[in-house]
Motif scaffolding. Structure first.
Motif, PDB file in Angstrom:
ATOM      1  N   PRO A   1     -16.471  -8.828 -32.127  1.00  0.00           N
ATOM      2  CA  PRO A   1     -16.472 -10.231 -32.571  1.00  0.00           C
ATOM      3  C   PRO A   1     -15.471 -11.122 -31.838  1.00  0.00           C
ATOM      4  O   PRO A   1     -15.733 -12.303 -31.629  1.00  0.00           O
ATOM      5  CB  PRO A   1     -16.118 -10.132 -34.059  1.00  0.00           C
ATOM      6  N   ALA A   2     -14.356 -10.577 -31.434  1.00  0.00           N
ATOM      7  CA  ALA A   2     -13.357 -11.390 -30.741  1.00  0.00           C
ATOM      8  C   ALA A   2     -13.867 -11.895 -29.391  1.00  0.00           C
ATOM      9  O   ALA A   2     -13.417 -12.930 -28.902  1.00  0.00           O
ATOM     10  CB  ALA A   2     -12.079 -10.583 -30.539  1.00  0.00           C
ATOM     11  N   PHE A   3     -14.787 -11.159 -28.807  1.00  0.00           N
ATOM     12  CA  PHE A   3     -15.281 -11.528 -27.480  1.00  0.00           C
ATOM     13  C   PHE A   3     -16.678 -12.147 -27.504  1.00  0.00           C
ATOM     14  O   PHE A   3     -17.017 -12.936 -26.617  1.00  0.00           O
ATOM     15  CB  PHE A   3     -15.284 -10.309 -26.559  1.00  0.00           C
ATOM     16  N   THR A   4     -17.505 -11.815 -28.480  1.00  0.00           N
ATOM     17  CA  THR A   4     -18.882 -12.328 -28.480  1.00  0.00           C
ATOM     18  C   THR A   4     -18.922 -13.847 -28.552  1.00  0.00           C
ATOM     19  O   THR A   4     -19.740 -14.476 -27.882  1.00  0.00           O
ATOM     20  CB  THR A   4     -19.727 -11.722 -29.617  1.00  0.00           C
ATOM     21  N   GLU A   5     -18.027 -14.429 -29.327  1.00  0.00           N
ATOM     22  CA  GLU A   5     -17.993 -15.889 -29.433  1.00  0.00           C
ATOM     23  C   GLU A   5     -17.649 -16.524 -28.084  1.00  0.00           C
ATOM     24  O   GLU A   5     -18.283 -17.493 -27.658  1.00  0.00           O
ATOM     25  CB  GLU A   5     -16.968 -16.297 -30.490  1.00  0.00           C
ATOM     26  N   ALA A   6     -16.668 -15.970 -27.398  1.00  0.00           N
ATOM     27  CA  ALA A   6     -16.275 -16.500 -26.089  1.00  0.00           C
ATOM     28  C   ALA A   6     -17.385 -16.311 -25.060  1.00  0.00           C
ATOM     29  O   ALA A   6     -17.656 -17.200 -24.255  1.00  0.00           O
ATOM     30  CB  ALA A   6     -14.998 -15.828 -25.608  1.00  0.00           C
ATOM     31  N   LEU A   7     -18.030 -15.144 -25.093  1.00  0.00           N
ATOM     32  CA  LEU A   7     -19.129 -14.890 -24.156  1.00  0.00           C
ATOM     33  C   LEU A   7     -20.291 -15.843 -24.411  1.00  0.00           C
ATOM     34  O   LEU A   7     -20.874 -16.397 -23.476  1.00  0.00           O
ATOM     35  CB  LEU A   7     -19.599 -13.435 -24.271  1.00  0.00           C
ATOM     36  N   GLN A   8     -20.621 -16.074 -25.676  1.00  0.00           N
ATOM     37  CA  GLN A   8     -21.726 -16.972 -26.006  1.00  0.00           C
ATOM     38  C   GLN A   8     -21.403 -18.404 -25.599  1.00  0.00           C
ATOM     39  O   GLN A   8     -22.247 -19.096 -25.031  1.00  0.00           O
ATOM     40  CB  GLN A   8     -22.057 -16.915 -27.488  1.00  0.00           C
ATOM     41  N   ALA A   9     -20.193 -18.860 -25.868  1.00  0.00           N
ATOM     42  CA  ALA A   9     -19.806 -20.221 -25.494  1.00  0.00           C
ATOM     43  C   ALA A   9     -19.865 -20.416 -23.981  1.00  0.00           C
ATOM     44  O   ALA A   9     -20.328 -21.449 -23.495  1.00  0.00           O
ATOM     45  CB  ALA A   9     -18.403 -20.527 -26.016  1.00  0.00           C
ATOM     46  N   THR A  10     -19.421 -19.422 -23.238  1.00  0.00           N
ATOM     47  CA  THR A  10     -19.463 -19.504 -21.784  1.00  0.00           C
ATOM     48  C   THR A  10     -20.900 -19.518 -21.276  1.00  0.00           C
ATOM     49  O   THR A  10     -21.251 -20.297 -20.385  1.00  0.00           O
ATOM     50  CB  THR A  10     -18.679 -18.338 -21.157  1.00  0.00           C
ATOM     51  N   LEU A  11     -21.742 -18.674 -21.849  1.00  0.00           N
ATOM     52  CA  LEU A  11     -23.150 -18.643 -21.459  1.00  0.00           C
ATOM     53  C   LEU A  11     -23.818 -19.982 -21.738  1.00  0.00           C
ATOM     54  O   LEU A  11     -24.532 -20.523 -20.894  1.00  0.00           O
ATOM     55  CB  LEU A  11     -23.884 -17.519 -22.188  1.00  0.00           C
ATOM     56  N   GLU A  12     -23.579 -20.539 -22.915  1.00  0.00           N
ATOM     57  CA  GLU A  12     -24.174 -21.830 -23.261  1.00  0.00           C
ATOM     58  C   GLU A  12     -23.714 -22.931 -22.314  1.00  0.00           C
ATOM     59  O   GLU A  12     -24.518 -23.746 -21.861  1.00  0.00           O
ATOM     60  CB  GLU A  12     -23.856 -22.180 -24.709  1.00  0.00           C
ATOM     61  N   ALA A  13     -22.421 -22.958 -21.985  1.00  0.00           N
ATOM     62  CA  ALA A  13     -21.894 -23.972 -21.070  1.00  0.00           C
ATOM     63  C   ALA A  13     -22.491 -23.806 -19.678  1.00  0.00           C
ATOM     64  O   ALA A  13     -22.831 -24.790 -19.016  1.00  0.00           O
ATOM     65  CB  ALA A  13     -20.372 -23.891 -21.018  1.00  0.00           C
ATOM     66  N   THR A  14     -22.644 -22.574 -19.234  1.00  0.00           N
ATOM     67  CA  THR A  14     -23.223 -22.303 -17.917  1.00  0.00           C
ATOM     68  C   THR A  14     -24.686 -22.731 -17.866  1.00  0.00           C
ATOM     69  O   THR A  14     -25.123 -23.356 -16.892  1.00  0.00           O
ATOM     70  CB  THR A  14     -23.090 -20.808 -17.577  1.00  0.00           C
ATOM     71  N   LEU A  15     -25.431 -22.406 -18.908  1.00  0.00           N
ATOM     72  CA  LEU A  15     -26.843 -22.801 -18.952  1.00  0.00           C
ATOM     73  C   LEU A  15     -26.995 -24.311 -19.021  1.00  0.00           C
ATOM     74  O   LEU A  15     -27.867 -24.886 -18.355  1.00  0.00           O
ATOM     75  CB  LEU A  15     -27.546 -22.147 -20.143  1.00  0.00           C
ATOM     76  N   GLU A  16     -26.153 -24.978 -19.784  1.00  0.00           N
ATOM     77  CA  GLU A  16     -26.210 -26.434 -19.878  1.00  0.00           C
ATOM     78  C   GLU A  16     -25.903 -27.071 -18.527  1.00  0.00           C
ATOM     79  O   GLU A  16     -26.564 -28.014 -18.104  1.00  0.00           O
ATOM     80  CB  GLU A  16     -25.243 -26.943 -20.941  1.00  0.00           C
ATOM     81  N   ALA A  17     -24.904 -26.544 -17.821  1.00  0.00           N
ATOM     82  CA  ALA A  17     -24.567 -27.060 -16.491  1.00  0.00           C
ATOM     83  C   ALA A  17     -25.732 -26.845 -15.526  1.00  0.00           C
ATOM     84  O   ALA A  17     -26.048 -27.729 -14.718  1.00  0.00           O
ATOM     85  CB  ALA A  17     -23.305 -26.391 -15.966  1.00  0.00           C
ATOM     86  N   ALA A  18     -26.389 -25.701 -15.610  1.00  0.00           N
ATOM     87  CA  ALA A  18     -27.534 -25.435 -14.735  1.00  0.00           C
ATOM     88  C   ALA A  18     -28.692 -26.377 -15.051  1.00  0.00           C
ATOM     89  O   ALA A  18     -29.363 -26.878 -14.136  1.00  0.00           O
ATOM     90  CB  ALA A  18     -27.979 -23.974 -14.881  1.00  0.00           C
ATOM     91  N   LEU A  19     -28.915 -26.637 -16.327  1.00  0.00           N
ATOM     92  CA  LEU A  19     -29.980 -27.576 -16.712  1.00  0.00           C
ATOM     93  C   LEU A  19     -29.661 -28.987 -16.238  1.00  0.00           C
ATOM     94  O   LEU A  19     -30.545 -29.699 -15.742  1.00  0.00           O
ATOM     95  CB  LEU A  19     -30.178 -27.566 -18.225  1.00  0.00           C
ATOM     96  N   ASP A  20     -28.406 -29.408 -16.378  1.00  0.00           N
ATOM     97  CA  ASP A  20     -28.003 -30.726 -15.891  1.00  0.00           C
ATOM     98  C   ASP A  20     -28.212 -30.830 -14.391  1.00  0.00           C
ATOM     99  O   ASP A  20     -28.711 -31.846 -13.888  1.00  0.00           O
ATOM    100  CB  ASP A  20     -26.536 -31.010 -16.227  1.00  0.00           C
ATOM    101  N   ASP A  21     -27.849 -29.787 -13.663  1.00  0.00           N
ATOM    102  CA  ASP A  21     -28.035 -29.767 -12.213  1.00  0.00           C
ATOM    103  C   ASP A  21     -29.516 -29.865 -11.861  1.00  0.00           C
ATOM    104  O   ASP A  21     -29.906 -30.609 -10.969  1.00  0.00           O
ATOM    105  CB  ASP A  21     -27.423 -28.493 -11.627  1.00  0.00           C
ATOM    106  N   ALA A  22     -30.344 -29.117 -12.574  1.00  0.00           N
ATOM    107  CA  ALA A  22     -31.792 -29.147 -12.319  1.00  0.00           C
ATOM    108  C   ALA A  22     -32.356 -30.528 -12.619  1.00  0.00           C
ATOM    109  O   ALA A  22     -33.217 -31.024 -11.877  1.00  0.00           O
ATOM    110  CB  ALA A  22     -32.496 -28.085 -13.153  1.00  0.00           C
ATOM    111  N   ARG A  23     -31.885 -31.157 -13.680  1.00  0.00           N
ATOM    112  CA  ARG A  23     -32.364 -32.509 -14.023  1.00  0.00           C
ATOM    113  C   ARG A  23     -31.998 -33.502 -12.931  1.00  0.00           C
ATOM    114  O   ARG A  23     -32.772 -34.385 -12.606  1.00  0.00           O
ATOM    115  CB  ARG A  23     -31.770 -32.953 -15.351  1.00  0.00           C
TER     116      ARG A  23
END
Length: 79
Positions: free
Chosen positions: A45-67
């Motif tokens: 649990p200590a790491f899953t939240e950080a991993l998920q937040a990083t994944l979401e930020a990375t995916l959002e940045a990739a979507l913004d770049d694609a847009r």
């Protein structure tokens, strides 16, 4: 510790790039030191939240770049 050289390289890079108080730094060093396996650390649990937040930020940045690369009205990528 993982036997996969690519995973080890990614973990080493995370440990180098992230500040010592960052959860992803702690995740990487936990696995690199053998304190936990990659799988055990990834579901802790200590790491899953950080991993998920990083994944979401990375995916959002990739979507913004694609847009930004899309030609308005045609939906085709530029470049």
């Amino acid at each position: 510790m993982t036997a996969d050289p690519v995973a080890r390289a990614v973990l080493r890079r995370l440990a180098e790039l992230r500040p010592p108080d960052d959860p992803l730094h702690a995740f990487a060093t936990t696995v690199l030191t053998g304190e936990a396996t990659l799988r055990a650390a990834a579901i802790h649990p200590a790491f899953t939240e950080a991993l998920q937040a990083t994944l979401e930020a990375t995916l959002e940045a990739a979507l913004d770049d694609a847009r930004q690369r899309t030609v308005p009205g045609r939906g085709e990528a530029r470049g």
